[in-house]
Design a protein around this motif. Structure first.
Motif, mmCIF file in Angstrom:
data_model
loop_
_atom_site.group_PDB
_atom_site.id
_atom_site.type_symbol
_atom_site.label_atom_id
_atom_site.label_comp_id
_atom_site.label_asym_id
_atom_site.label_seq_id
_atom_site.Cartn_x
_atom_site.Cartn_y
_atom_site.Cartn_z
ATOM 1 N N LYS A 215 0.838 -1.209 0.000
ATOM 2 C CA LYS A 215 0.000 0.000 0.000
ATOM 3 C C LYS A 215 0.870 1.255 0.000
ATOM 4 O O LYS A 215 0.604 2.213 -0.738
ATOM 5 C CB LYS A 215 -0.923 -0.010 1.219
ATOM 6 C CG LYS A 215 -1.971 1.087 1.234
ATOM 7 C CD LYS A 215 -2.855 0.964 2.457
ATOM 8 C CE LYS A 215 -3.924 2.034 2.485
ATOM 9 N NZ LYS A 215 -4.940 1.857 1.441
ATOM 10 N N ARG A 267 -5.607 -12.702 -3.485
ATOM 11 C CA ARG A 267 -6.785 -12.216 -2.747
ATOM 12 C C ARG A 267 -6.371 -11.097 -1.795
ATOM 13 O O ARG A 267 -7.061 -10.069 -1.675
ATOM 14 C CB ARG A 267 -7.439 -13.373 -1.995
ATOM 15 C CG ARG A 267 -8.808 -13.028 -1.425
ATOM 16 C CD ARG A 267 -9.418 -14.237 -0.722
ATOM 17 N NE ARG A 267 -9.647 -15.357 -1.628
ATOM 18 C CZ ARG A 267 -10.690 -15.452 -2.434
ATOM 19 N NH1 ARG A 267 -11.612 -14.497 -2.461
ATOM 20 N NH2 ARG A 267 -10.842 -16.514 -3.217
ATOM 21 N N GLU A 268 -5.260 -11.286 -1.078
ATOM 22 C CA GLU A 268 -4.769 -10.247 -0.170
ATOM 23 C C GLU A 268 -4.282 -9.023 -0.943
ATOM 24 O O GLU A 268 -4.546 -7.883 -0.559
ATOM 25 C CB GLU A 268 -3.630 -10.799 0.694
ATOM 26 C CG GLU A 268 -3.075 -9.780 1.682
ATOM 27 C CD GLU A 268 -2.001 -10.375 2.570
ATOM 28 O OE1 GLU A 268 -0.973 -9.697 2.773
ATOM 29 O OE2 GLU A 268 -2.191 -11.521 3.049
ATOM 30 N N THR A 271 -6.824 -6.447 -2.105
ATOM 31 C CA THR A 271 -7.466 -5.562 -1.125
ATOM 32 C C THR A 271 -6.956 -4.133 -1.240
ATOM 33 O O THR A 271 -7.620 -3.200 -0.791
ATOM 34 C CB THR A 271 -7.234 -6.061 0.318
ATOM 35 O OG1 THR A 271 -5.827 -6.024 0.609
ATOM 36 C CG2 THR A 271 -7.766 -7.464 0.515
ATOM 37 N N LYS A 274 -8.007 -1.262 -4.942
ATOM 38 C CA LYS A 274 -9.046 -0.228 -5.042
ATOM 39 C C LYS A 274 -8.434 1.169 -4.981
ATOM 40 O O LYS A 274 -9.025 2.148 -5.454
ATOM 41 C CB LYS A 274 -10.081 -0.407 -3.933
ATOM 42 C CG LYS A 274 -9.553 -0.265 -2.518
ATOM 43 C CD LYS A 274 -10.655 -0.500 -1.501
ATOM 44 C CE LYS A 274 -10.154 -0.349 -0.066
ATOM 45 N NZ LYS A 274 -9.138 -1.370 0.276
#
Length: 464
Positions: A215, A267-268, A271, A274
């Motif tokens: 992130k 999958r992680e 997250t 987006k």
């Protein structure tokens, strides 16, 4: 397969690559052409003629005019003869003329582990295989490329020792993920984007990242509109039964890295994608999943993310499209890589996704090592170094195996030139188009050659 001989439908015409022989400093969106002083050809201004020139819009019979390392005109056969004055003309007849391949995922291991590969041998193999641009990964060399200073070591090691254009990805690791200044300095110094692992990389100075690191990396990359490339596997608990699981059996290794490792990581990973959507905090960032092997649940997650507007792309590699787990001989550790080569049905679904556009591009993931690390004598899949040496043969492999899946020359250019150029923001590469760099490969798709012990291989350790 056990004979060690492969037959491919492809033949390169000797001395046909027009290469720029420069490092990352030429990889910008400037309209100024790169220097062509090291062209394989003896002249600066000339024409290439062929019945099959692959352009962004169609395959034409005509000519390409090249001057000073750039494409300056492109004309149909009926028009070109009147345009030629005193410039040399190279007529390639029916051979295919198309943009040189861009391999956005290669490990050249230089500096620090040049005994594994190195810039001279790796880039010579690339040129022999039709690759005119390589982007080198930040790990397997020593030290890993995780700062402006370590990037400079890469640049110095490449100077005067490369046979194709070379660019560099930087590394996203826990030690720099929360330091925006270090990441910005790395990008300002020329890194084309960042790469991270969600599982142990096997290299001590390149530890794995988690979603929080990713992130932060995306937040910095958004300002530069450059991608984050991620090795998407996440370790799971697996058990080997004593006395039952033979380390020489490929199935034993395959069981230690199930498809659920890719699915869990992706999958992680998704997250945080987006944040790449229009109007989000990190708009402009771009997440790229490297060497996808699982064509089932993992691919479905990626397709869903794309439908949701996430800025995510994905690549796979020729070895996942050519081989399947069922045919890998016991003890043949040449086939060990991560993620692993999976079953035959999975391979067919990868081809389907590739041809449908759900997989965006191809790369080699050329990951060589010193031969002793592959443990050929023991044939131990659990302990051998994981990495497939494939750089020189990605074009014939893609074409030969792709024919039965309907691959076309236009699709080949999209997967190996256009999309990789876009990923790395190489605006002057990836197409035969006016104003682009004259990075060109000429080859004959109908010819065959045998890849056996008599075939010249330019990588440092010629086993593949």
């Amino acid at each position: 397969m056990e004979s060690g001989t492969w037959r491919f439908l492809l033949s390169f015409i000797p001395l046909i690559l027009y290469l720029l022989f420069s490092i990352y400093s030429n990889f910008n969106s400037s309209s100024k052409p790169a220097s062509s002083g090291c062209s394989l050809l003896a002249y600066d201004h000339y024409w290439i003629v062929s019945k099959r020139i692959v352009t962004p819009h169609e395959i034409i019979s005509g000519a390409v005019e090249i001057n000073g390392g750039s494409i300056v005109s492109l004309v149909d056969e009926k028009d070109w003869q009147g345009k030629v004055k005193n410039e040399p003309v190279i007529d390639y007849g029916e051979a295919v003329v198309m943009p040189g391949l861009i391999d956005a995922h290669a490990h050249l291991d230089d500096p620090g582990r040049a005994e594994w590969e190195g810039f001279p041998s790796g880039t010579k193999a690339a040129a022999a295989g039709g690759i005119t641009t390589l982007i080198d990964m930040p790990l397997n060399s020593f030290p890993s490329t995780v700062s402006e200073e370590t990037l400079q070591l890469k640049i110095e090691a490449a100077k005067g020792r490369i046979f194709v254009d070379v660019g560099f990805w930087g590394g996203l690791v826990p030690e720099n993920a929360f330091n925006a200044t270090v990441l910005e300095n790395l990008l300002n110094a020329g890194a084309l984007g960042l790469k991270s692992f969600m599982c142990p990389s096997g290299i001590n100075d390149f530890p794995m990242t988690d979603a929080s690191h990713i992130k932060e990396g995306l937040s910095v990359l958004a300002k530069y509109k450059r991608p984050l490339l991620v090795h998407a596997e996440k370790e799971l608990e697996t058990e080997l039964k004593d006395g039952v699981d033979d380390p020489r059996s490929y199935s034993t290794y395959l069981n230690t890295r199930p498809a659920s490792m890719e699915e869990t990581a992706i999958r992680e990973l998704l997250t945080v994608t987006k944040d790449t959507r229009i109007g989000s905090s990190a708009e402009g960032a771009h997440l790229h999943i490297v060497h996808l092997a699982d064509s089932r649940s993992s691919l479905e997650l990626i397709k869903e993310a794309k439908r949701n507007g996430d800025r995510v792309t994905v690549e796979t590699c020729p070895h996942y499209l050519a081989f399947s787990a069922e045919e890998i001989p016991d003890g043949d550790t040449r086939f060990k890589c991560a993620p692993p080569i999976r079953d035959a049905l999975n391979k067919e679904k990868l081809w389907e996704a590739l041809m449908d556009g759900d997989i965006d591009m191809l790369s080699s993931d050329h990951s060589p090592s010193a031969p002793e690390l592959k443990l050929f004598a023991e044939g131990d899949f659990l302990r051998a170094w994981g990495g497939i040496s494939s750089l020189q043969f990605v074009l014939p492999v893609t074409w030969s195996y792709g024919l039965k899946h309907g691959i076309t020359l236009e699709k080949l250019v999209s997967l190996w030139s256009e999309k990789p150029a876009k990923l790395a923001s190489l605006d002057l590469k990836g197409a035969i188009e006016i104003g682009k760099h004259a990075d060109i490969v000429v080859w004959e798709p109908e010819k065959e050659f045998d890849l056996d012990e008599n075939h010249t291989v330019h990588v440092k350790h010629p086993w593949s």
